[in-house]
Motif scaffolding. Structure first.
Motif, PDB file in Angstrom:
ATOM      1  N   VAL A 118       0.767  -1.456  -0.004  1.00 28.03           N
ATOM      2  CA  VAL A 118       0.005   0.057  -0.053  1.00 28.03           C
ATOM      3  C   VAL A 118       0.896   1.137   0.016  1.00 28.03           C
ATOM      4  O   VAL A 118       1.733   1.390   0.890  1.00 28.03           O
ATOM      5  N   THR A 119       0.704   2.030  -0.898  1.00 22.50           N
ATOM      6  CA  THR A 119       1.398   3.485  -1.063  1.00 22.50           C
ATOM      7  C   THR A 119       0.899   4.264  -0.018  1.00 22.50           C
ATOM      8  O   THR A 119       0.010   4.377   0.410  1.00 22.50           O
ATOM      9  N   THR A 120       1.900   5.344   0.277  1.00 18.54           N
ATOM     10  CA  THR A 120       1.493   6.439   0.965  1.00 18.54           C
ATOM     11  C   THR A 120       0.258   7.415   0.643  1.00 18.54           C
ATOM     12  O   THR A 120      -0.424   7.971   1.145  1.00 18.54           O
ATOM     13  N   LEU A 121      -0.218   7.119  -0.712  1.00 18.66           N
ATOM     14  CA  LEU A 121      -1.207   7.733  -1.271  1.00 18.66           C
ATOM     15  C   LEU A 121      -2.438   6.801  -1.458  1.00 18.66           C
ATOM     16  O   LEU A 121      -3.529   7.267  -2.106  1.00 18.66           O
ATOM     17  N   GLY A 122      -2.499   5.753  -0.904  1.00 13.58           N
ATOM     18  CA  GLY A 122      -3.394   4.649  -0.861  1.00 13.58           C
ATOM     19  C   GLY A 122      -3.540   3.627  -1.921  1.00 13.58           C
ATOM     20  O   GLY A 122      -4.500   3.000  -2.125  1.00 13.58           O
ATOM     21  N   ASP A 123      -2.728   3.757  -3.098  1.00 20.94           N
ATOM     22  CA  ASP A 123      -2.711   2.793  -4.119  1.00 20.94           C
ATOM     23  C   ASP A 123      -2.399   1.463  -3.687  1.00 20.94           C
ATOM     24  O   ASP A 123      -1.579   1.060  -2.577  1.00 20.94           O
ATOM     25  N   VAL A 124      -2.868   0.264  -4.056  1.00 21.37           N
ATOM     26  CA  VAL A 124      -2.549  -1.139  -3.550  1.00 21.37           C
ATOM     27  C   VAL A 124      -2.029  -1.665  -4.648  1.00 21.37           C
ATOM     28  O   VAL A 124      -2.655  -1.570  -5.873  1.00 21.37           O
ATOM     29  N   THR A 125      -1.078  -2.706  -4.655  1.00 21.85           N
ATOM     30  CA  THR A 125      -0.576  -3.445  -5.479  1.00 21.85           C
ATOM     31  C   THR A 125      -0.018  -4.689  -5.010  1.00 21.85           C
ATOM     32  O   THR A 125       0.313  -4.841  -3.842  1.00 21.85           O
ATOM     33  N   PHE A 126      -0.190  -5.912  -5.893  1.00 20.93           N
ATOM     34  CA  PHE A 126       0.241  -7.162  -5.396  1.00 20.93           C
ATOM     35  C   PHE A 126       1.510  -7.730  -6.266  1.00 20.93           C
ATOM     36  O   PHE A 126       1.146  -7.812  -7.379  1.00 20.93           O
ATOM     37  N   CYS A 131       3.080  -7.375 -11.940  1.00 17.54           N
ATOM     38  CA  CYS A 131       3.755  -6.173 -11.157  1.00 17.54           C
ATOM     39  C   CYS A 131       5.048  -6.623 -10.247  1.00 17.54           C
ATOM     40  O   CYS A 131       4.818  -7.142  -9.178  1.00 17.54           O
ATOM     41  N   PRO A 132       6.161  -6.719 -10.834  1.00 16.43           N
ATOM     42  CA  PRO A 132       7.278  -7.351 -10.250  1.00 16.43           C
ATOM     43  C   PRO A 132       7.836  -6.291  -9.315  1.00 16.43           C
ATOM     44  O   PRO A 132       7.811  -5.329  -9.273  1.00 16.43           O
ATOM     45  N   LEU A 133       8.519  -7.097  -8.460  1.00 13.77           N
ATOM     46  CA  LEU A 133       9.433  -6.596  -7.289  1.00 13.77           C
ATOM     47  C   LEU A 133      10.700  -6.430  -7.858  1.00 13.77           C
ATOM     48  O   LEU A 133      11.084  -7.780  -8.222  1.00 13.77           O
ATOM     49  N   ARG A 134      11.543  -5.655  -7.489  1.00 13.50           N
ATOM     50  CA  ARG A 134      12.717  -5.456  -8.137  1.00 13.50           C
ATOM     51  C   ARG A 134      13.737  -4.788  -7.105  1.00 13.50           C
ATOM     52  O   ARG A 134      13.281  -3.831  -6.189  1.00 13.50           O
ATOM     53  N   VAL A 135      15.060  -5.315  -6.936  1.00 18.09           N
ATOM     54  CA  VAL A 135      15.828  -4.573  -6.119  1.00 18.09           C
ATOM     55  C   VAL A 135      17.101  -4.189  -6.820  1.00 18.09           C
ATOM     56  O   VAL A 135      17.910  -4.784  -7.535  1.00 18.09           O
TER      57      VAL A 135
END
Length: 195
Positions: A118-126, A131-135
């Protein structure tokens, strides 16, 4: 917020385009379909801490920031804009346009779990195939910078406490025990080396 001279950004027209009923809804405006001619640079900026600025002054009205975030788009060339049917306004993004301030883990640990952010602006993503996660790792300091795709080409940088929570879920990669990562929606996302 006031417009710079020569800017046609009309708050009234913008509100009608993105909030037709006058309130936030679940559906986002179709910014990917809007292709107005011309673009303006009015000094809009999103800093690394997620704060929004206009001509050197911070925009402190949360509702206005959330409104702008709904019409944010990152194009294939890497540039970011506020987009309405009438114009594109350049947004200078220092790092990522969003900050993921919370993480939720759904389901049993392992391959089938889902990691929601959950972003600080209220967006939700899984995190998952879409919706990749990367480092990214800083070559000089070795410090990790984790990101998750929110929508379109827009990413959220994970806040430090969220990344620590994520790292607590890390397990060895099924392909290389020297790499640690996490599962979400059946996808393994590497976080970094095991040692």
């Amino acid at each position: 917020m006031t417009s710079s001279p020569g800017t046609i950004l009309s708050v009234e027209e913008t509100l009608k385009a993105i909030l037709p009923e006058g309130k936030f809804g679940a559906d986002l405006p179709p910014v990917e379909k809007w292709n107005p001619s011309g673009e303006k640079d009015i000094g809009m900026e999103i800093r690394a801490d997620g704060s929004w600025w206009h001509e050197g002054g911070q925009i402190k009205r949360d509702r206005l920031v959330k409104l702008f975030a709904r019409i944010l788009r990152k194009d294939a060339d890497g540039r970011t804009f506020l987009v309405t049917p009438y114009e594109k306004v350049i947004v200078h993004v220092e790092d990522a346009p969003f900050i993921a301030g919370r993480m939720d883990v759904l389901g049993a640990p392992g391959r089938d779990q889902q990691l929601g952010f959950v972003t600080t602006l209220g967006d939700v993503t899984f995190a998952g195939p879409d919706c990749p996660l990367r480092v990214e790792t800083d070559a000089e300091t070795g410090e990790p910078a984790p990101y998750v795709l929110v929508r379109g080409r827009l990413e959220a940088k994970l806040a430090r406490p969220v990344f620590y929570e994520l790292a607590g879920l890390a397990e060895p990669s099924p392909d290389d025990e020297n790499v640690l990562g996490v599962w979400s929606k059946g996808v393994f996302f590497p976080l970094g080396p095991a040692a």
